[in-house]
Motif scaffolding. Structure first.
Motif, short mmCIF file in Angstrom:
data_model
loop_
_atom_site.label_atom_id
_atom_site.label_comp_id
_atom_site.label_asym_id
_atom_site.label_seq_id
_atom_site.Cartn_x
_atom_site.Cartn_y
_atom_site.Cartn_z
N CYS A 85 32.94 38.87 23.55
CA CYS A 85 32.02 39.96 23.87
C CYS A 85 32.30 40.51 25.27
O CYS A 85 32.34 41.73 25.47
N PHE A 86 32.47 39.62 26.24
CA PHE A 86 32.80 40.06 27.60
C PHE A 86 34.12 40.83 27.61
O PHE A 86 34.23 41.90 28.23
N LYS A 87 35.14 40.26 26.97
CA LYS A 87 36.47 40.87 27.02
C LYS A 87 36.48 42.25 26.38
O LYS A 87 37.07 43.20 26.92
N ARG A 88 35.85 42.38 25.22
CA ARG A 88 35.79 43.68 24.55
C ARG A 88 34.91 44.67 25.31
O ARG A 88 35.22 45.86 25.39
N ALA A 89 33.80 44.17 25.85
CA ALA A 89 32.88 45.05 26.59
C ALA A 89 33.58 45.69 27.78
O ALA A 89 33.30 46.85 28.12
N ASN A 90 34.47 44.98 28.42
CA ASN A 90 35.18 45.56 29.57
C ASN A 90 35.99 46.78 29.15
O ASN A 90 36.16 47.72 29.93
N ARG A 91 36.47 46.79 27.92
CA ARG A 91 37.22 47.94 27.42
C ARG A 91 36.29 49.09 27.04
O ARG A 91 36.59 50.25 27.34
N LEU A 242 40.18 40.09 30.98
CA LEU A 242 39.34 41.08 30.31
C LEU A 242 40.18 42.19 29.68
O LEU A 242 41.13 42.67 30.30
N TYR A 243 39.82 42.60 28.46
CA TYR A 243 40.56 43.66 27.79
C TYR A 243 40.34 44.97 28.54
O TYR A 243 39.21 45.28 28.96
N GLN A 244 41.39 45.75 28.68
CA GLN A 244 41.35 46.93 29.52
C GLN A 244 41.11 48.22 28.73
O GLN A 244 41.59 48.34 27.59
#
Length: 321
Positions: A85-91, A242-244
């Motif tokens: 959730c954190f990683k996708r939210a960053n994108r 984190l996903y960009q």
């Protein structure tokens, strides 16, 4: 016969010896303070109140505190999903937050999208709800989205966000209370209104509802708590974890496309990259008999490689570097 009895006796001796050894090892492990049998876990503290969408929600009432505790505990220790959730939210949060602001919707409703889909734009439920905001086909069409076998804009994160905002604004006109608006997103306005009338209360926190809806708003608030203060709950990221966000060029398509595979190749990308950038494309072709204009995103080449891009972060509290 004697051989069988001898073997049985030998197996019994081995079993007794093994059990004794296990008891000694367990006793040794249990008595050693430096080698605990179980990992240490911490139960989260429940705040006395939380501000959600500008409205103060008290958790002094016992049932309110316990309902939040259940969701907060599940999110904290559901580590795989929560990290994603954190990683996708960053994108996606930067673009979605901009739309919420433009539409006049509180930014806390980003956590509704997290609750609905774990920020997975390709999510599809057993109830046939699709996309990041988990819209049913009829609801998507009602709020301006195209939904068919070739094009399904419920999967487009930005267009789906606009549609969700239209629903939320309509619900707020009806209830005037953002937490109840959030509950209606799960239950539907008609069902929620019927229950409010039947049970003679004026907000969703006082309703007796089915488990899914009863837990829903508490889960949104729990995600808000964790994602606003991740280090407090044991989550620590480097910005490279984190996903960009990806930058694109846009091409207008006004006619039919016989093969999106060939079309993508002609633009210097793969079909997989085309579908990733344009998840609303749901078929290998586009009939487009009406001549509608579709804006197709082409990811910029430098954006596709870690070695060629800068790493940004949506919320500085998410990272340790």
């Amino acid at each position: 016969m004697k051989r069988i009895i001898l073997m049985a006796t030998l197996l019994m001796v081995i079993s007794v010896t093994g059990q004794a050894q296990l008891k000694r090892e367990y006793s040794k492990s249990s008595s050693s303070s430096s080698s605990p049998v179980f990992s240490t876990t911490a139960s989260p503290d429940i705040p006395t109140s939380v501000t959600f969408a500008g409205e103060k929600v008290s958790f002094d009432r016992l049932d309110m505190a316990e309902r939040l505790d259940r969701e907060l505990t599940g999110i904290i220790y559901g580590q795989t999903t929560t990290e994603l959730c954190f990683k996708r939210a960053n994108r996606y949060f930067p673009a979605l937050a901009k739309i919420l602001k433009e539409q006049g919707i509180p930014l806390d409703f980003l956590y509704l999208a997290v609750t609905e889909s774990s920020m997975d734009y390709n999510a599809y439920s057993s109830a046939k709800a699709a996309g990041m905001w988990q819209l049913l086909a009829g609801t998507g069409r009602d709020y301006g989205l195209e939904v068919n076998d070739e094009v399904d804009e419920r999967y487009d994160p930005e267009k789906a966000t606009v549609a969700a905002c239209k629903y939320l604004k309509s619900a707020y006109k009806k209830y005037g209370h953002w937490p109840t608006v959030a509950a209606s997103y799960n239950a539907g306005m008609q069902r929620l209104t019927n229950e409010l009338t039947k049970q003679k209360v004026d907000n969703s926190f006082d309703l007796y509802l089915v488990q899914e809806t009863s837990r829903y708003v508490f889960r949104i608030i729990a995600y808000k708590l964790v994602m606003e203060s991740p280090k407090r709950y044991g989550y620590r990221f480097s910005r490279k974890h984190l996903y960009q966000p990806v930058d694109y060029t846009t091409v207008d398509v006004t006619g039919a496309v016989a093969s999106w595979i060939d079309w993508a190749k002609g633009k210097g990308i793969t079909y997989a990259q085309l579908r990733e950038a344009n998840p609303w494309i749901r078929s290998a072709k586009l009939t487009n008999a009406s001549g509608k204009t579709y804006k197709v995103r082409i990811p910029k080449q430098n954006e596709l490689y870690r070695s060629k891009r800068t790493f940004t972060v949506y919320n500085k509290d998410w990272v340790i570097d």
